[in-house]
Design a protein around this motif. Structure first.
Motif, PDB file in Angstrom:
ATOM      1  N   TYR A  25      47.536 -26.603 -34.909  1.00  0.00           N
ATOM      2  CA  TYR A  25      47.875 -27.442 -36.143  1.00  0.00           C
ATOM      3  C   TYR A  25      48.540 -28.500 -35.819  1.00  0.00           C
ATOM      4  N   LEU A  32      54.449 -32.034 -30.928  1.00  0.00           N
ATOM      5  CA  LEU A  32      53.453 -31.878 -30.293  1.00  0.00           C
ATOM      6  C   LEU A  32      52.632 -33.259 -29.897  1.00  0.00           C
ATOM      7  N   THR A 106      58.962 -31.522 -39.549  1.00  0.00           N
ATOM      8  CA  THR A 106      58.510 -30.462 -40.779  1.00  0.00           C
ATOM      9  C   THR A 106      59.505 -29.091 -40.495  1.00  0.00           C
ATOM     10  N   CYS A 119      67.597 -26.966 -34.311  1.00  0.00           N
ATOM     11  CA  CYS A 119      68.567 -26.570 -35.553  1.00  0.00           C
ATOM     12  C   CYS A 119      68.117 -25.682 -36.294  1.00  0.00           C
ATOM     13  N   ARG A 180      70.156 -35.720 -30.012  1.00  0.00           N
ATOM     14  CA  ARG A 180      70.704 -34.964 -30.980  1.00  0.00           C
ATOM     15  C   ARG A 180      70.450 -33.597 -31.151  1.00  0.00           C
TER      16      ARG A 180
HETATM   17  C1  LIG Z   1      63.841 -38.083 -30.899  1.00  0.00           C
HETATM   18  C2  LIG Z   1      63.765 -36.881 -31.376  1.00  0.00           C
HETATM   19  C3  LIG Z   1      65.046 -36.027 -31.777  1.00  0.00           C
HETATM   20  C4  LIG Z   1      65.049 -34.637 -32.204  1.00  0.00           C
HETATM   21  N1  LIG Z   1      66.154 -33.985 -32.698  1.00  0.00           N
HETATM   22  C5  LIG Z   1      66.089 -32.774 -33.032  1.00  0.00           C
HETATM   23  C6  LIG Z   1      67.371 -32.184 -33.668  1.00  0.00           C
HETATM   24  O1  LIG Z   1      68.606 -32.644 -33.341  1.00  0.00           O
HETATM   25  N2  LIG Z   1      67.167 -30.867 -33.921  1.00  0.00           N
HETATM   26  C7  LIG Z   1      66.079 -30.224 -34.060  1.00  0.00           C
HETATM   27  O2  LIG Z   1      66.137 -29.037 -34.668  1.00  0.00           O
HETATM   28  N3  LIG Z   1      65.047 -30.852 -33.956  1.00  0.00           N
HETATM   29  C8  LIG Z   1      65.055 -32.289 -33.420  1.00  0.00           C
HETATM   30  N4  LIG Z   1      63.719 -32.748 -33.177  1.00  0.00           N
HETATM   31  C9  LIG Z   1      62.320 -31.878 -33.301  1.00  0.00           C
HETATM   32  C10 LIG Z   1      62.088 -32.386 -34.689  1.00  0.00           C
HETATM   33  O3  LIG Z   1      62.776 -31.431 -35.666  1.00  0.00           O
HETATM   34  C11 LIG Z   1      60.523 -31.815 -34.843  1.00  0.00           C
HETATM   35  O4  LIG Z   1      60.228 -32.266 -36.010  1.00  0.00           O
HETATM   36  C12 LIG Z   1      60.194 -30.673 -34.852  1.00  0.00           C
HETATM   37  O5  LIG Z   1      60.361 -29.810 -33.632  1.00  0.00           O
HETATM   38  C13 LIG Z   1      58.556 -30.227 -35.051  1.00  0.00           C
HETATM   39  O6  LIG Z   1      58.007 -30.153 -36.107  1.00  0.00           O
HETATM   40  P1  LIG Z   1      56.888 -31.132 -36.508  1.00  0.00           P
HETATM   41  O7  LIG Z   1      56.569 -31.227 -37.789  1.00  0.00           O
HETATM   42  O8  LIG Z   1      56.957 -32.490 -35.944  1.00  0.00           O
HETATM   43  O9  LIG Z   1      55.716 -30.225 -35.732  1.00  0.00           O
HETATM   44  P2  LIG Z   1      54.287 -30.613 -34.680  1.00  0.00           P
HETATM   45  O10 LIG Z   1      55.042 -31.429 -33.659  1.00  0.00           O
HETATM   46  O11 LIG Z   1      53.392 -31.297 -35.572  1.00  0.00           O
HETATM   47  O12 LIG Z   1      54.023 -29.477 -34.078  1.00  0.00           O
HETATM   48  C14 LIG Z   1      54.869 -28.621 -33.449  1.00  0.00           C
HETATM   49  C15 LIG Z   1      54.124 -27.424 -33.167  1.00  0.00           C
HETATM   50  O13 LIG Z   1      54.230 -26.394 -34.339  1.00  0.00           O
HETATM   51  C16 LIG Z   1      52.985 -26.076 -34.620  1.00  0.00           C
HETATM   52  N5  LIG Z   1      52.889 -26.088 -36.138  1.00  0.00           N
HETATM   53  C17 LIG Z   1      53.295 -27.032 -36.957  1.00  0.00           C
HETATM   54  N6  LIG Z   1      53.420 -26.379 -38.339  1.00  0.00           N
HETATM   55  C18 LIG Z   1      52.826 -25.333 -38.317  1.00  0.00           C
HETATM   56  C19 LIG Z   1      52.563 -24.416 -39.241  1.00  0.00           C
HETATM   57  N7  LIG Z   1      52.625 -24.940 -40.505  1.00  0.00           N
HETATM   58  N8  LIG Z   1      52.277 -23.289 -38.850  1.00  0.00           N
HETATM   59  C20 LIG Z   1      52.210 -22.675 -37.672  1.00  0.00           C
HETATM   60  N9  LIG Z   1      52.370 -23.772 -36.628  1.00  0.00           N
HETATM   61  C21 LIG Z   1      52.608 -24.886 -36.927  1.00  0.00           C
HETATM   62  C22 LIG Z   1      52.095 -26.978 -33.860  1.00  0.00           C
HETATM   63  O14 LIG Z   1      50.764 -26.658 -33.788  1.00  0.00           O
HETATM   64  C23 LIG Z   1      52.721 -27.372 -32.734  1.00  0.00           C
HETATM   65  O15 LIG Z   1      52.582 -26.079 -31.654  1.00  0.00           O
HETATM   66  C24 LIG Z   1      63.702 -34.039 -32.574  1.00  0.00           C
HETATM   67  C25 LIG Z   1      62.339 -34.838 -32.004  1.00  0.00           C
HETATM   68  C26 LIG Z   1      62.561 -36.064 -31.600  1.00  0.00           C
HETATM   69  C27 LIG Z   1      61.342 -36.542 -31.436  1.00  0.00           C
END
Ligand SMILES: Cc1cc2nc3c(=O)[nH]c(=O)nc-3n(C[C@H](O)[C@H](O)[C@H](O)COP(=O)(O)OP(=O)(O)OC[C@H]3O[C@@H](n4cnc5c(N)ncnc54)[C@H](O)[C@@H]3O)c2cc1C
Length: 264
Positions: A25, A32, A106, A119, A180
């Protein structure tokens, strides 16, 4: 970047049905896509959840706030319902990464990824939330199973998370300044069933600090949290902070979280 096939189903049922073989996903892509670009992750097919409207949104049902899996961090941070019911959750979402990450990332992606310094896992565990999938409902205490590991089975789709409204709560994060992410993040929640304290950034996975919970059940004060001295068993140490430093910071951050919760 590896080549992959791309699908964008219109709802959760179609997304789960599309999952077969070497699929994954795609939610906000904030973890990812980087992993794919770094060639740490390869899948033949990405199933983009962004077209599934039934996976996004926030609703308040009785004493519970339900957040859809593809709800962006920015939407949780700005939600009047979340700010009113669980301000600590809105603040946590508003402190994730930077504005671009919050506009794309998300809730479901964060807790499926289960980064040990993320977080949202602290809020899910700290509030005793329930993770809903296309197959079942999983209590927070059984959901996080290790570093980047969860109770999810292959292809299991997170659809939403239900957060019980606490009496009071707060999340305090000592940030890694570049990303962060949490060097040490502590979520404290006072609930009718007792105090829950969830810690992120410190061990291989988010965990409950039961010694601090016991101290806060006896006396919900910053001093009670800060008086607890944690050991360094399983505590991460790296160039940003030794295991001793991180362990000491848990009590400090827990005390600050209690002060913030009491100030609401
Ligand atoms: C520069 C930077 C700073 C960040 N700082 C922080 C921070 O301070 N604190 C923090 O908590 N996070 C932080 N993050 C991470 C951020 O919150 C991401 O959004 C999160 O880790 C992944 O969410 P995404 O929606 O982008 O998922 P994706 O990258 O699209 O997916 C991540 C994984 O989850 C799986 N997945 C996605 N949705 C579902 C679903 N509904 N059901 C089952 N599997 C699923 C995907 O297959 C994949 O394996 C940071 C990221 C970046 C790039």
């Amino acid at each position: 970047m590896y080549n992959f096939d791309y699908q964008r189903p219109a709802n959760a049922g179609a997304a789960a049905a599309a999952f077969a073989g070497d699929a994954r996903y795609l939610a906000g892509g904030q973890s990812l896509v980087q992993a794919m670009k770094l060639r740490l992750s390869q899948s033949e097919r990405l199933i983009d959840l962004g077209g599934a409207a039934d996976l996004a949104g926030i609703s308040v049902e009785g004493n519970t706030v339900k957040v859809g899996a593809t709800t962006k961090h920015a939407n949780v941070a700005a939600s009047a319902d979340v700010i009113k019911a669980i301000p600590a959750l809105a603040e946590l979402a508003g402190g994730i990464g930077d504005q671009m990450v919050r506009n794309m990332g998300t809730l479901g992606g964060s807790i499926a990824n289960a980064d040990p310094a993320a977080c949202y896992p602290a809020a899910v565990l700290g509030l005793g939330a329930t993770v809903h999938t296309n197959k079942r409902s999983i209590a927070a205490d059984s959901y996080f199973t290790g570093m980047f590991e969860t109770a999810l089975q292959t292809g299991e789709l997170i659809t939403a998370v239900s957060f019980p409204v606490p009496t009071r709560a707060a999340y305090i994060k000592f940030k890694q300044p570049a990303s962060r992410f949490a060097l040490v993040g502590v979520f404290v929640a006072q609930t009718a069933a007792g105090v829950r304290v969830a810690v992120t950034g410190v061990k291989s996975s988010v965990f409950r600090a039961t010694a601090i919970e016991a101290a806060l059940n006896a006396s919900f004060t910053p001093a009670a949290a800060q008086a607890v001295k944690l050991g360094t068993d399983g505590v991460n140490g790296d160039m940003h902070g030794s295991a001793e430093y991180r362990a000491a910071m848990v009590s400090v951050m827990a005390g600050r979280a209690v002060a913030a919760a009491l100030a609401r």
